[in-house]
Design a protein around this motif. Structure first.
Motif, short mmCIF file in Angstrom:
data_model
loop_
_atom_site.label_atom_id
_atom_site.label_comp_id
_atom_site.label_asym_id
_atom_site.label_seq_id
_atom_site.Cartn_x
_atom_site.Cartn_y
_atom_site.Cartn_z
N GLY A 1 -6.49 -2.80 7.79
CA GLY A 1 -5.60 -1.72 7.39
C GLY A 1 -5.93 -1.25 5.99
O GLY A 1 -6.80 -1.79 5.31
N GLU A 2 -5.25 -0.20 5.55
CA GLU A 2 -5.53 0.40 4.24
C GLU A 2 -4.76 -0.28 3.12
O GLU A 2 -3.62 -0.70 3.29
CB GLU A 2 -5.16 1.88 4.24
N CYS A 3 -5.41 -0.32 1.96
CA CYS A 3 -4.79 -0.76 0.73
C CYS A 3 -5.02 0.37 -0.28
O CYS A 3 -6.14 0.54 -0.76
CB CYS A 3 -5.43 -2.06 0.25
N ARG A 4 -3.99 1.17 -0.56
CA ARG A 4 -4.20 2.35 -1.38
C ARG A 4 -3.05 2.56 -2.36
O ARG A 4 -1.90 2.19 -2.08
CB ARG A 4 -4.38 3.60 -0.51
N ILE B 1 -7.17 5.05 -5.29
CA ILE B 1 -8.16 4.08 -4.83
C ILE B 1 -7.72 3.56 -3.47
O ILE B 1 -6.56 3.18 -3.26
CB ILE B 1 -8.30 2.91 -5.82
N ILE B 2 -8.66 3.55 -2.53
CA ILE B 2 -8.39 3.16 -1.14
C ILE B 2 -9.37 2.07 -0.75
O ILE B 2 -10.59 2.28 -0.79
CB ILE B 2 -8.53 4.37 -0.19
N LEU B 3 -8.86 0.91 -0.40
CA LEU B 3 -9.69 -0.20 0.07
C LEU B 3 -9.55 -0.34 1.58
O LEU B 3 -8.46 -0.16 2.14
CB LEU B 3 -9.27 -1.51 -0.60
N ARG B 4 -10.65 -0.67 2.24
CA ARG B 4 -10.65 -0.91 3.68
C ARG B 4 -11.58 -2.10 3.98
O ARG B 4 -12.46 -2.42 3.18
CB ARG B 4 -11.12 0.32 4.47
N SER C 1 0.83 -1.20 0.00
CA SER C 1 0.00 0.00 0.00
C SER C 1 0.87 1.25 0.00
O SER C 1 1.87 1.33 0.69
CB SER C 1 -0.90 -0.01 1.24
N GLY C 2 0.46 2.23 -0.82
CA GLY C 2 1.18 3.49 -0.90
C GLY C 2 2.13 3.61 -2.06
O GLY C 2 2.53 4.73 -2.43
N VAL C 3 2.51 2.50 -2.68
CA VAL C 3 3.41 2.55 -3.84
C VAL C 3 2.59 2.98 -5.05
O VAL C 3 1.59 2.37 -5.39
CB VAL C 3 4.05 1.17 -4.10
#
Length: 433
Positions: free
Chosen positions: A423-426, A406-409, A175-177
């Motif tokens: 946690g976040e997946c973005r 795009i942000i998955l939770r 996440s974040g890359v």
């Protein structure tokens, strides 16, 4: 112990001395997920998330706080060895960490071993040997199938076998890359020949990732009744897709360049032990649907194999960031929309003798709810781009544009237990080269 058995670590009355942990939306003491983190200027090491902090397991070993038989896996530069432990050993580690972080007597000893998560870099937690993506979200399969085969959206094998394909492990990112818009071949309906260029139909996919724990020997299938013992944990997965490339290339061998350019995962592995309170019965199949074949049918799996998880997808556009607006929620829905359980996809994967290894990652495929507010991709929300969605600020979207994030939770809920999150997946989309 069964993989759905709870113990004192799930006690809703248990609290942590780590400030802010008890009200943290994802990582209260009842969670304790595994990850790989690097403090500023230091090398990566294994940690456990606790509220807004990370407990350094290598430092715990050096301080003599962990049993000797767990020392080597905790000092590794990936979580593979921890994932490969028997569930009893992982459960023992969980109990020990839970005690260290809940008993105030350990505060002075353990506090120096904590790092603020915001000051650290989070990495893909395991060395992923193999990655397989499935297609078990039946509402997504129906929605997409209707766009191509209105009278027969599901192919005949769908209700008999968990459909999957082998993906690309090397392009899975934490996440974040940022994601670079890929280029490839596509053909529009008005042309006889394809062209090469950046995808015009970039999409996200709201998925659950399943981390393999103890594997199986080549040639030795995993029985469905034992499949839960081979699942070490869960994460969120965004299997980014170039829908125009996919439409052109997927026949006869399935996805290739449409899928292998980037996949994003949430960096924390929420362990199977942490998810024990959130195991529920798999929803009954609709009347008239075939029962799973015997090698995929187990009473315990039908009674405890589903997950009480609510999944969400959010969008933050470049314009929204400039205007100081918050991300909007595109969809939300339950993980029970999966037609097959995660145990069934593991058993199926190994049913021909395929060997799974610690740190292998399986994707469930896009999980969509039955109604539009739960669709897990823009392909569904915009009906293949024919009906663009309008955002609250007036922007429209058919597919993901440059600058979009795009942000998955996801959160797990169950009566009588403390809710935990994945946690976040973005990831933000950058322009093509």
């Amino acid at each position: 112990m069964s993989w759905w058995t709870t113990d004192e670590t799930h006690d809703p009355a248990r609290t942590s001395w780590v400030e802010g942990t008890d009200t943290h939306p994802d990582f209260p003491i009842q969670n304790l997920p595994l990850g790989l983190f690097a403090p500023a200027g230091q090398e990566a090491r294994i940690g456990i998330a606790i509220g807004a902090m990370i407990l350094d397991l290598r430092a715990c070993v050096a301080a003599g706080l962990l049993e000797a038989d767990i020392h080597r896996p905790c000092q590794s530069d990936s979580v593979n060895s921890l994932l490969g432990l028997a569930s009893g050993h992982r459960r023992a580690l969980r109990r020990r960490i839970s005690a260290l972080l809940s008993d105030p007597a350990y505060r002075d000893l353990v506090s120096p071993l904590l790092h603020r998560a915001s000051d650290c870099t989070l990495h893909v937690p395991a060395r992923i040997g193999d990655y397989t993506d499935f297609y078990v979200g039946i509402h997504h399969a129906n929605n997409v199938g209707k766009q191509f085969r209105p009278d027969n959206p599901l192919l005949p094998n769908y209700k008999y076998v968990p459909i999957g394909y082998h993906g690309r492990a090397s392009s899975i990112c934490a996440s974040g890359v940022p994601l670079r818009r890929p280029s490839g071949q596509s053909r529009t309906p008005d042309r006889d020949t394809p062209s090469f260029g950046p995808t015009a139909r970039l999409d996200y996919e709201l998925e659950l990732g399943v981390w393999i724990g103890a594997g199986n020997a080549l040639g030795a299938p995993i029985p469905i009744r034992e499949a839960g013992d081979h699942i070490a944990g869960f994460c969120l997965l965004n299997d980014w897709s170039a829908r125009d490339f996919q439409a052109w290339e997927y026949q006869p061998l399935g996805p290739f360049l449409a899928k292998n350019f980037h996949s994003t995962i949430s960096p924390w592995i929420v362990t199977a032990e942490a998810m024990a309170p959130f195991r529920i019965a798999q929803p009954a199949r609709p009347e008239g649907d075939p029962a799973p074949l015997p090698h995929l049918l187990d009473t315990a799996d039908q009674n405890h194999g589903a997950l009480a998880l609510t999944l969400e997808a959010h969008l933050l556009t470049a314009r929204m960031r400039e205007e100081g607006l918050a991300a909007i929620r595109l969809s939300h829905g339950p993980a029970t929309s999966m037609y097959w359980t995660v145990q069934q996809i593991v058993a199926h994967h190994a049913s021909n003798g395929c060997n799974l290894n610690p740190g292998d990652l399986l994707g469930t495929g896009t999980i969509s709810a039955p109604t539009r507010d739960g669709f897990g991709s823009l392909m569904e929300l915009s009906v293949g781009g024919r009906e663009p969605i309008t955002l609250p600020n007036g922007e429209t979207r058919s597919f993901v544009e440059d600058g979009d994030e795009i942000i998955l939770r996801a959160r797990a809920h169950a009566d009588g237990f403390v809710a935990i999150g994945l946690g976040e997946c973005r990831a933000m989309v950058m322009p093509a080269h």
